[in-house]
Design a protein around this motif. Sequence first.
Motif, PDB file in Angstrom:
ATOM      1  N   MET A  35     -10.866 -45.244 -18.564  1.00  0.00           N
ATOM      2  CA  MET A  35     -10.560 -45.835 -19.867  1.00  0.00           C
ATOM      3  C   MET A  35      -9.561 -44.972 -20.619  1.00  0.00           C
ATOM      4  SD  MET A  35     -13.469 -47.121 -22.364  1.00  0.00           S
ATOM      5  CE  MET A  35     -14.094 -48.323 -21.264  1.00  0.00           C
ATOM      6  N   ARG A  36      -8.770 -45.680 -21.413  1.00  0.00           N
ATOM      7  CA  ARG A  36      -7.810 -44.889 -22.178  1.00  0.00           C
ATOM      8  C   ARG A  36      -7.640 -45.494 -23.564  1.00  0.00           C
ATOM      9  NH1 ARG A  36      -4.403 -44.841 -17.677  1.00  0.00           N
ATOM     10  NH2 ARG A  36      -4.914 -47.013 -17.446  1.00  0.00           N
ATOM     11  N   ASP A  83     -11.056 -53.897 -22.513  1.00  0.00           N
ATOM     12  CA  ASP A  83     -10.137 -52.763 -22.456  1.00  0.00           C
ATOM     13  C   ASP A  83      -8.745 -53.178 -21.967  1.00  0.00           C
ATOM     14  OD1 ASP A  83      -9.540 -50.128 -22.852  1.00  0.00           O
ATOM     15  OD2 ASP A  83      -9.981 -49.566 -20.786  1.00  0.00           O
ATOM     16  N   GLN A  84      -8.693 -54.169 -21.069  1.00  0.00           N
ATOM     17  CA  GLN A  84      -7.393 -54.499 -20.460  1.00  0.00           C
ATOM     18  C   GLN A  84      -6.635 -55.596 -21.186  1.00  0.00           C
ATOM     19  OE1 GLN A  84      -7.376 -55.191 -16.245  1.00  0.00           O
ATOM     20  NE2 GLN A  84      -8.971 -53.676 -15.911  1.00  0.00           N
ATOM     21  N   GLN A  97      -7.361 -51.796 -13.624  1.00  0.00           N
ATOM     22  CA  GLN A  97      -7.430 -50.849 -14.722  1.00  0.00           C
ATOM     23  C   GLN A  97      -6.918 -49.476 -14.294  1.00  0.00           C
ATOM     24  OE1 GLN A  97      -9.282 -51.482 -17.706  1.00  0.00           O
ATOM     25  NE2 GLN A  97     -10.213 -49.585 -18.321  1.00  0.00           N
ATOM     26  N   VAL A 125     -15.580 -46.294 -17.446  1.00  0.00           N
ATOM     27  CA  VAL A 125     -15.512 -45.285 -18.502  1.00  0.00           C
ATOM     28  C   VAL A 125     -14.512 -44.189 -18.099  1.00  0.00           C
ATOM     29  CG1 VAL A 125     -16.828 -43.540 -19.743  1.00  0.00           C
ATOM     30  CG2 VAL A 125     -17.841 -45.767 -19.291  1.00  0.00           C
TER      31      VAL A 125
END
Lengths: 112, 130
Positions: A111-112, B54-55, A45, A108
């Motif tokens: 995160m984007r 998220d990914q 990530q 967190v």
Amino acid sequence: MPASAAGPADPVPDRDPGLQPERTRLAWRRTTLACTVVAVLAARQAIRGGGTAAASVAVAVVALVWLGFLAVAHRRVRALDTVRPRALPLSGAVATAVCTVLLALCAVAVMR
Amino acid sequence: MTGFARSLRLWFAPGRIGDEGETPDYRFSLANERTFLAWIRTALALVGGGFAVDQFLPDLRWGVRIGLSVALLAAGALCALRAVNHWVRCELAMRRGEDLPVSGFPTLLSLAVGLVAVVMLIIVLLGRAG
């Protein structure tokens, strides 16, 4: 086999008949594996947006948290290598939980 | 809640666990430790799920993706902290010879995970349809 392989009257046998220390050790191994998977996802990530300075810092933090978890697990696995191990110290439990929470905070942060 | 405050105090004075009652059979402590580790793995799985949302779901709207992700991460963090708290309470109960503490947390967590799963299902189905 140590010399204490006597009869059932022996107060401290060679091993726990229910293999409790081994099972606990394997539980630590499983947990370490789970932590590794999460750490790899966290690193992935962090570097997804390109190799910026912030990404490097994030990867370094994740690596440190992972190493911290590894150290706690290793200490505990070593301590379990007796017939009647002592209970997990509170510091070990807190450190394990803190590593998990730190990984969530890393998520967190990147995160984007 | 007073029970929680008491165990929270113990977090910062670990020596005091050993002062309470008498040391239980080592097998009970190890079983308690394995339960604690199972909860930690649950927490790690939730955190991993937050990363995965998220990914691997980049087509979601930003708000939905971040919302789901943060919900899973928060659940993971809560689960980890609660794991320590429950471990301490069980350890103390065993030392004092009391009943083990009961908790509504597993129900709460399963309801939350079920809710997230249903939301994901709806999002995926709508994505296919739209």
